[in-house]
Scaffold this active site. Structure first.
Site, PDB file in Angstrom:
ATOM      1  N   TYR A 192       0.722  -1.195  -0.024  1.00 53.20           N
ATOM      2  CA  TYR A 192      -0.107  -0.082  -0.108  1.00 53.20           C
ATOM      3  C   TYR A 192       0.896   1.258  -0.019  1.00 53.20           C
ATOM      4  O   TYR A 192       0.740   2.105  -0.837  1.00 53.20           O
ATOM      5  CB  TYR A 192      -1.084   0.064   1.364  1.00 53.20           C
ATOM      6  CG  TYR A 192      -2.033   1.119   1.442  1.00 53.20           C
ATOM      7  CD1 TYR A 192      -3.185   0.961   0.560  1.00 53.20           C
ATOM      8  CD2 TYR A 192      -1.886   1.978   1.980  1.00 53.20           C
ATOM      9  CE1 TYR A 192      -3.966   2.013   0.279  1.00 53.20           C
ATOM     10  CE2 TYR A 192      -2.618   3.005   2.073  1.00 53.20           C
ATOM     11  CZ  TYR A 192      -3.729   3.126   1.461  1.00 53.20           C
ATOM     12  OH  TYR A 192      -4.690   3.983   1.421  1.00 53.20           O
ATOM     13  N   LYS A 248       1.011   4.049  -2.979  1.00 51.34           N
ATOM     14  CA  LYS A 248       0.760   5.676  -2.745  1.00 51.34           C
ATOM     15  C   LYS A 248       1.980   6.478  -3.028  1.00 51.34           C
ATOM     16  O   LYS A 248       1.655   7.734  -3.497  1.00 51.34           O
ATOM     17  CB  LYS A 248       0.203   5.972  -1.368  1.00 51.34           C
ATOM     18  CG  LYS A 248      -1.168   5.065  -0.946  1.00 51.34           C
ATOM     19  CD  LYS A 248      -2.329   5.601  -2.105  1.00 51.34           C
ATOM     20  CE  LYS A 248      -3.674   4.853  -1.784  1.00 51.34           C
ATOM     21  NZ  LYS A 248      -4.571   5.588  -2.518  1.00 51.34           N
TER      22      LYS A 248
END
Length: 241
Positions: free
Chosen positions: A146, A150
């Site tokens: 994750y 990002k």
């Protein structure tokens, strides 16, 4: 922030932040095209807001490209679709990493490319907001895929801003902290989990989906005409600590 006469595409519109963005845009005059994976969520949103709904698995690159083309023409784009697969780095699976990147980064790139090409063809201005996370700045445990996605999305935002700005297409990111979607409200309500994060948040609460949605609408609006290429944290001061 009046969006009358404008059409906005919102990915990940079935739930959470994306749903709130789609709802607010509709309330403020925009025609909304909602993209999401779950047909039932989209149908309910369409009934509530009158938006146009397109069901698509954005992890499928070809399907993402077709859905983006089907949503055109549009003036505004919010790339809100995202997933997380929690795994310690040493146990992270290849397929987990690939799936998170496909939805969180590649889909945003594909949809933005289709959207921007159409704007340029029509010689029309536009605005894009990519929904990132404070996870692009911080290395949270068990969030390797994750956080990587990002960080990549923020990098993509800067490149898009650099290349699309001359075509009158503004591009920014918002980077929420803990945001109280339905699932997050359950997960972060436990004092042992939410307490340490809340203690580092100067405003004394986590973000609601509306807090993030309002920041997104500002970046889409003419009020942000000179805001371009930025990653805007929406986290109540968490990063100030």
């Amino acid at each position: 922030m009046d969006f009358k006469g404008r059409t906005a595409i919102v990915t990940g519109a079935g739930k959470g932040i994306g749903r709130h963005v789609a709802t607010l845009l509709g309330e403020r005059g925009a025609r909304v095209v909602a993209l999401g994976r779950t047909r039932n969520d989209l149908d309910a949103l369409a009934v509530e807001t009158g938006c146009r709904a397109i069901a698509v698995d954005l992890a499928d690159a070809a399907a993402a490209r077709r859905a983006a083309a089907e949503a055109l023409p549009a003036d505004l784009l919010v790339n809100c679709a995202g997933i997380n697969i929690l795994e310690p780095f040493l146990e992270m699976k290849d397929e987990s990493f690939d799936t998170v990147q496909a939805i969180n980064v590649r889909a945003a790139a594909i949809v933005s490319q289709v959207f921007a090409r159409d704007l340029i063809r029509r010689d029309a201005p536009g605005a894009i907001v990519n929904v990132s996370s404070i996870s692009s700045f911080l290395g949270f445990r068990d969030h390797a895929a994750y956080c990587a996605s990002k960080g990549a999305l923020d990098g993509l935002t800067r490149v898009m801003a650099n290349e699309l700005g001359p075509h009158r297409i503004r591009v920014n990111a918002v980077n929420p902290g803990v945001t109280m979607t339905e699932l997050a409200r359950v997960a972060w309500s436990a004092p042992e989990k939410g307490g340490p994060m809340l203690a580092r948040t100067p405003v004394g609460r986590f973000a609601e989906t509306r807090d993030v949605a309002e920041a997104i609408l500002f970046l889409l609006s003419d009020a942000a005409a000179m805001v371009h290429g930025h990653a805007l944290p929406v986290e109540g001061g968490f990063l100030a600590n």
